[in-house]
Design a protein around this motif. Structure first.
Motif, PDB file in Angstrom:
ATOM      1  N   GLY A 110       0.800  -1.212   0.000  1.00 47.55           N
ATOM      2  CA  GLY A 110       0.000   0.000   0.000  1.00 47.55           C
ATOM      3  C   GLY A 110       0.833   1.263   0.000  1.00 47.55           C
ATOM      4  O   GLY A 110       0.417   2.295   0.526  1.00 47.55           O
ATOM      5  N   HIS A 111       2.030   1.198  -0.616  1.00 44.22           N
ATOM      6  CA  HIS A 111       2.886   2.376  -0.692  1.00 44.22           C
ATOM      7  C   HIS A 111       2.356   3.360  -1.726  1.00 44.22           C
ATOM      8  O   HIS A 111       1.812   2.958  -2.755  1.00 44.22           O
ATOM      9  CB  HIS A 111       4.318   1.985  -1.047  1.00 44.22           C
ATOM     10  N   ASP A 112       2.577   4.632  -1.450  1.00 42.45           N
ATOM     11  CA  ASP A 112       2.114   5.673  -2.359  1.00 42.45           C
ATOM     12  C   ASP A 112       3.124   5.957  -3.467  1.00 42.45           C
ATOM     13  O   ASP A 112       2.771   6.442  -4.530  1.00 42.45           O
ATOM     14  CB  ASP A 112       1.841   6.961  -1.567  1.00 42.45           C
ATOM     15  N   SER A 113       4.392   5.665  -3.185  1.00 44.42           N
ATOM     16  CA  SER A 113       5.433   5.931  -4.179  1.00 44.42           C
ATOM     17  C   SER A 113       6.431   4.788  -4.230  1.00 44.42           C
ATOM     18  O   SER A 113       6.588   4.029  -3.265  1.00 44.42           O
ATOM     19  CB  SER A 113       6.181   7.230  -3.837  1.00 44.42           C
ATOM     20  N   PHE A 114       7.126   4.679  -5.352  1.00 46.34           N
ATOM     21  CA  PHE A 114       8.124   3.625  -5.518  1.00 46.34           C
ATOM     22  C   PHE A 114       9.303   3.830  -4.571  1.00 46.34           C
ATOM     23  O   PHE A 114       9.939   2.868  -4.147  1.00 46.34           O
ATOM     24  CB  PHE A 114       8.620   3.623  -6.967  1.00 46.34           C
ATOM     25  N   THR A 115       9.586   5.078  -4.203  1.00 46.56           N
ATOM     26  CA  THR A 115      10.705   5.376  -3.307  1.00 46.56           C
ATOM     27  C   THR A 115      10.547   4.656  -1.975  1.00 46.56           C
ATOM     28  O   THR A 115      11.518   4.160  -1.403  1.00 46.56           O
ATOM     29  CB  THR A 115      10.804   6.895  -3.067  1.00 46.56           C
ATOM     30  N   GLU A 116       9.319   4.608  -1.458  1.00 47.70           N
ATOM     31  CA  GLU A 116       9.069   3.937  -0.183  1.00 47.70           C
ATOM     32  C   GLU A 116       9.443   2.456  -0.257  1.00 47.70           C
ATOM     33  O   GLU A 116      10.001   1.892   0.677  1.00 47.70           O
ATOM     34  CB  GLU A 116       7.592   4.067   0.195  1.00 47.70           C
ATOM     35  N   THR A 117       9.130   1.829  -1.385  1.00 49.42           N
ATOM     36  CA  THR A 117       9.413   0.407  -1.537  1.00 49.42           C
ATOM     37  C   THR A 117      10.891   0.169  -1.799  1.00 49.42           C
ATOM     38  O   THR A 117      11.477  -0.790  -1.272  1.00 49.42           O
ATOM     39  CB  THR A 117       8.582  -0.171  -2.704  1.00 49.42           C
ATOM     40  N   ALA A 118      11.511   1.033  -2.600  1.00 50.56           N
ATOM     41  CA  ALA A 118      12.934   0.879  -2.913  1.00 50.56           C
ATOM     42  C   ALA A 118      13.798   0.985  -1.663  1.00 50.56           C
ATOM     43  O   ALA A 118      14.893   0.423  -1.603  1.00 50.56           O
ATOM     44  CB  ALA A 118      13.356   1.932  -3.933  1.00 50.56           C
ATOM     45  N   TYR A 119      13.296   1.689  -0.664  1.00 48.69           N
ATOM     46  CA  TYR A 119      14.005   1.795   0.619  1.00 48.69           C
ATOM     47  C   TYR A 119      14.347   0.419   1.178  1.00 48.69           C
ATOM     48  O   TYR A 119      15.411   0.200   1.754  1.00 48.69           O
ATOM     49  CB  TYR A 119      13.131   2.575   1.607  1.00 48.69           C
ATOM     50  N   TYR A 120      13.439  -0.536   0.979  1.00 44.70           N
ATOM     51  CA  TYR A 120      13.651  -1.871   1.543  1.00 44.70           C
ATOM     52  C   TYR A 120      14.789  -2.626   0.860  1.00 44.70           C
ATOM     53  O   TYR A 120      15.320  -3.579   1.416  1.00 44.70           O
ATOM     54  CB  TYR A 120      12.347  -2.680   1.479  1.00 44.70           C
ATOM     55  N   LEU A 121      15.145  -2.209  -0.346  1.00 43.06           N
ATOM     56  CA  LEU A 121      16.316  -2.809  -0.985  1.00 43.06           C
ATOM     57  C   LEU A 121      17.567  -2.508  -0.170  1.00 43.06           C
ATOM     58  O   LEU A 121      18.414  -3.380   0.049  1.00 43.06           O
ATOM     59  CB  LEU A 121      16.476  -2.266  -2.412  1.00 43.06           C
ATOM     60  N   ARG A 122      17.705  -1.244   0.250  1.00 43.90           N
ATOM     61  CA  ARG A 122      18.850  -0.868   1.076  1.00 43.90           C
ATOM     62  C   ARG A 122      18.803  -1.575   2.418  1.00 43.90           C
ATOM     63  O   ARG A 122      19.811  -2.097   2.896  1.00 43.90           O
ATOM     64  CB  ARG A 122      18.867   0.656   1.267  1.00 43.90           C
ATOM     65  N   LEU A 123      17.642  -1.614   3.035  1.00 46.29           N
ATOM     66  CA  LEU A 123      17.514  -2.261   4.334  1.00 46.29           C
ATOM     67  C   LEU A 123      17.831  -3.744   4.235  1.00 46.29           C
ATOM     68  O   LEU A 123      18.522  -4.313   5.085  1.00 46.29           O
ATOM     69  CB  LEU A 123      16.088  -2.060   4.865  1.00 46.29           C
ATOM     70  N   THR A 124      17.356  -4.391   3.175  1.00 47.71           N
ATOM     71  CA  THR A 124      17.622  -5.812   2.966  1.00 47.71           C
ATOM     72  C   THR A 124      19.110  -6.054   2.764  1.00 47.71           C
ATOM     73  O   THR A 124      19.689  -6.990   3.316  1.00 47.71           O
ATOM     74  CB  THR A 124      16.835  -6.334   1.751  1.00 47.71           C
ATOM     75  N   ALA A 125      19.746  -5.190   1.968  1.00 44.17           N
ATOM     76  CA  ALA A 125      21.177  -5.331   1.702  1.00 44.17           C
ATOM     77  C   ALA A 125      21.991  -5.158   2.981  1.00 44.17           C
ATOM     78  O   ALA A 125      22.990  -5.852   3.200  1.00 44.17           O
ATOM     79  CB  ALA A 125      21.618  -4.317   0.660  1.00 44.17           C
ATOM     80  N   ASP A 126      21.571  -4.244   3.854  1.00 40.45           N
ATOM     81  CA  ASP A 126      22.302  -3.997   5.092  1.00 40.45           C
ATOM     82  C   ASP A 126      22.087  -5.113   6.114  1.00 40.45           C
ATOM     83  O   ASP A 126      22.993  -5.462   6.867  1.00 40.45           O
ATOM     84  CB  ASP A 126      21.870  -2.657   5.701  1.00 40.45           C
ATOM     85  N   VAL A 127      20.879  -5.661   6.148  1.00 40.48           N
ATOM     86  CA  VAL A 127      20.579  -6.719   7.118  1.00 40.48           C
ATOM     87  C   VAL A 127      21.181  -8.052   6.687  1.00 40.48           C
ATOM     88  O   VAL A 127      21.604  -8.859   7.514  1.00 40.48           O
ATOM     89  CB  VAL A 127      19.050  -6.849   7.310  1.00 40.48           C
ATOM     90  N   PHE A 128      21.215  -8.284   5.378  1.00 39.96           N
ATOM     91  CA  PHE A 128      21.765  -9.532   4.853  1.00 39.96           C
ATOM     92  C   PHE A 128      22.972  -9.213   3.968  1.00 39.96           C
ATOM     93  O   PHE A 128      22.852  -9.116   2.737  1.00 39.96           O
ATOM     94  CB  PHE A 128      20.700 -10.288   4.049  1.00 39.96           C
ATOM     95  N   PRO A 129      24.142  -8.999   4.581  1.00 40.85           N
ATOM     96  CA  PRO A 129      25.340  -8.568   3.834  1.00 40.85           C
ATOM     97  C   PRO A 129      25.720  -9.470   2.669  1.00 40.85           C
ATOM     98  O   PRO A 129      26.297  -9.010   1.690  1.00 40.85           O
ATOM     99  CB  PRO A 129      26.434  -8.578   4.917  1.00 40.85           C
ATOM    100  N   ASP A 130      25.383 -10.763   2.768  1.00 41.86           N
ATOM    101  CA  ASP A 130      25.748 -11.677   1.690  1.00 41.86           C
ATOM    102  C   ASP A 130      25.007 -11.353   0.392  1.00 41.86           C
ATOM    103  O   ASP A 130      25.399 -11.783  -0.699  1.00 41.86           O
ATOM    104  CB  ASP A 130      25.452 -13.129   2.099  1.00 41.86           C
ATOM    105  N   LEU A 131      23.921 -10.574   0.501  1.00 41.64           N
ATOM    106  CA  LEU A 131      23.169 -10.186  -0.696  1.00 41.64           C
ATOM    107  C   LEU A 131      23.632  -8.846  -1.263  1.00 41.64           C
ATOM    108  O   LEU A 131      23.192  -8.442  -2.339  1.00 41.64           O
ATOM    109  CB  LEU A 131      21.676 -10.082  -0.369  1.00 41.64           C
ATOM    110  N   MET A 132      24.511  -8.152  -0.519  1.00 40.89           N
ATOM    111  CA  MET A 132      24.897  -6.794  -0.891  1.00 40.89           C
ATOM    112  C   MET A 132      25.452  -6.703  -2.312  1.00 40.89           C
ATOM    113  O   MET A 132      25.015  -5.886  -3.123  1.00 40.89           O
ATOM    114  CB  MET A 132      25.933  -6.257   0.094  1.00 40.89           C
ATOM    115  N   LEU A 133      26.430  -7.545  -2.641  1.00 36.71           N
ATOM    116  CA  LEU A 133      27.063  -7.467  -3.962  1.00 36.71           C
ATOM    117  C   LEU A 133      26.062  -7.723  -5.079  1.00 36.71           C
ATOM    118  O   LEU A 133      26.065  -7.055  -6.107  1.00 36.71           O
ATOM    119  CB  LEU A 133      28.224  -8.456  -4.051  1.00 36.71           C
ATOM    120  N   LYS A 134      25.184  -8.687  -4.841  1.00 35.41           N
ATOM    121  CA  LYS A 134      24.190  -9.015  -5.866  1.00 35.41           C
ATOM    122  C   LYS A 134      23.224  -7.845  -6.082  1.00 35.41           C
ATOM    123  O   LYS A 134      22.893  -7.483  -7.206  1.00 35.41           O
ATOM    124  CB  LYS A 134      23.426 -10.279  -5.457  1.00 35.41           C
TER     125      LYS A 134
END
Length: 309
Positions: free
Chosen positions: A265-289
């Motif tokens: 239910g996000h209003d903008s794509f920016t809100e959802t793209a934020y989770y890419l950074r959060l996911t990359a930071d929480v799971f470092p093994d996914l960072m490079l990918k």
């Protein structure tokens, strides 16, 4: 005006009503919004957190901008006039922590003061995590909003007055059907799906009280008020776990992110793209990918997206 463009603007309106009483008491002769009035109103109280001051300043800033636009002389407090607190970084629950937390909700006992509590809590918190709901989206569901046969939730008038359909997993839908038979034997569409006493919605305070108890019994450390983990972090965790699974499965995130945007239910794509950074930071093994495939859509991790309920 705020409500006309989709904002609920209820808490903010209550603040402006208090500001009205404040000016009547302290500046009864005022005919314009002056710098003295604004800074006096925004001055930090000894007992309050910085976030409260910032919120108050934001409301009066928007009010000043509104007055200026309609031709009324007004002082507009500059953006970021007051220093911000260190931004809260969402807590991402591990799979083990989720299992322990939900196990404690399953151990919730019958309470005569709230007869359905032991049935509500196991489903309520699972639904927030498994469907990525905001707390009040789950809290304010009515019987008519939950299609237990099709396994679909109808979320109405959520943030910015948006509405959406939220499919449930097969397991969660089955849990809903069992719960429905026990709590709503003679259902009415207007009844609260998760009723408190008198058929009213559960209060945020009640939900939080139960959350803290389950958290403590599950052995998950809490940092104190404003430190987390919070109930809203189940929503963040859902998004991160979903993205992690898609990355490991080799899904094209450029195609899947719009799906997640709609589901949350996000209003903008920016809100959802934020989770890419959060996911990359929480799971470092996914960072490079992630960095290699989506360098241009991963934002800087500054503040938690969709922070408010």
């Amino acid at each position: 005006m705020k409500q006309a463009v989709g904002y609920k603007y209820e808490t903010d309106a209550a603040h402006l009503a208090r500001f009205d009483r404040f000016t009547l008491e302290n500046y009864p002769e005022a005919t314009t919004l002056t710098r003295e009035m604004v800074l006096d109103w925004c001055s930090k109280k000894a007992h309050e957190h910085q976030a409260n001051q910032l919120f108050r300043a934001s409301i009066i800033r928007q009010f000043g901008i509104y007055l200026d636009r309609i031709g009324v002389t007004a002082y507009v407090i500059p953006k970021r006039y007051y220093p911000a607190e260190t931004p809260y970084v969402p807590y991402i629950y591990s799979t083990d922590e989720l299992q322990r937390f939900f196990a404690e909700t399953d151990r919730c006992r019958y309470c005569s003061e709230c007869p359905d509590r032991h049935l509500i809590m196991p489903l309520f918190f699972r639904m927030i995590y498994a469907c990525g709901l905001r707390v009040s989206e789950a809290r304010l569901l009515t019987v008519g909003d939950v299609d237990v046969e099709q396994g679909i939730l109808s979320v109405h008038h959520s943030k910015k007055d948006n509405s959406r359909l939220v499919p449930m997993s097969v397991e969660l839908a089955e849990r809903c059907r069992g719960y429905f038979r026990q709590v709503h034997p003679f259902p009415k569409d207007t009844e609260m799906f998760f009723p408190a006493l008198g058929g009213k919605p559960m209060t945020l305070a009640n939900v939080y009280h139960n959350f803290r108890r389950f958290l403590w019994r599950a052995g998950i450390s809490h940092g104190g008020r404003g430190k987390g983990p919070r109930i809203h972090d189940f929503r963040h965790t859902f998004a991160c776990h979903c993205l992690k699974q898609w990355v490991l499965q080799g899904k094209d995130l450029a195609a899947y992110l719009p799906v997640l945007k709609t589901y949350l239910g996000h209003d903008s794509f920016t809100e959802t793209a934020y989770y890419l950074r959060l996911t990359a930071d929480v799971f470092p093994d996914l960072m490079l990918k992630l960095e290699g495939r989506y360098p241009d859509i991963i934002p800087t991790l500054e503040i938690a997206a969709d922070e408010t309920d």
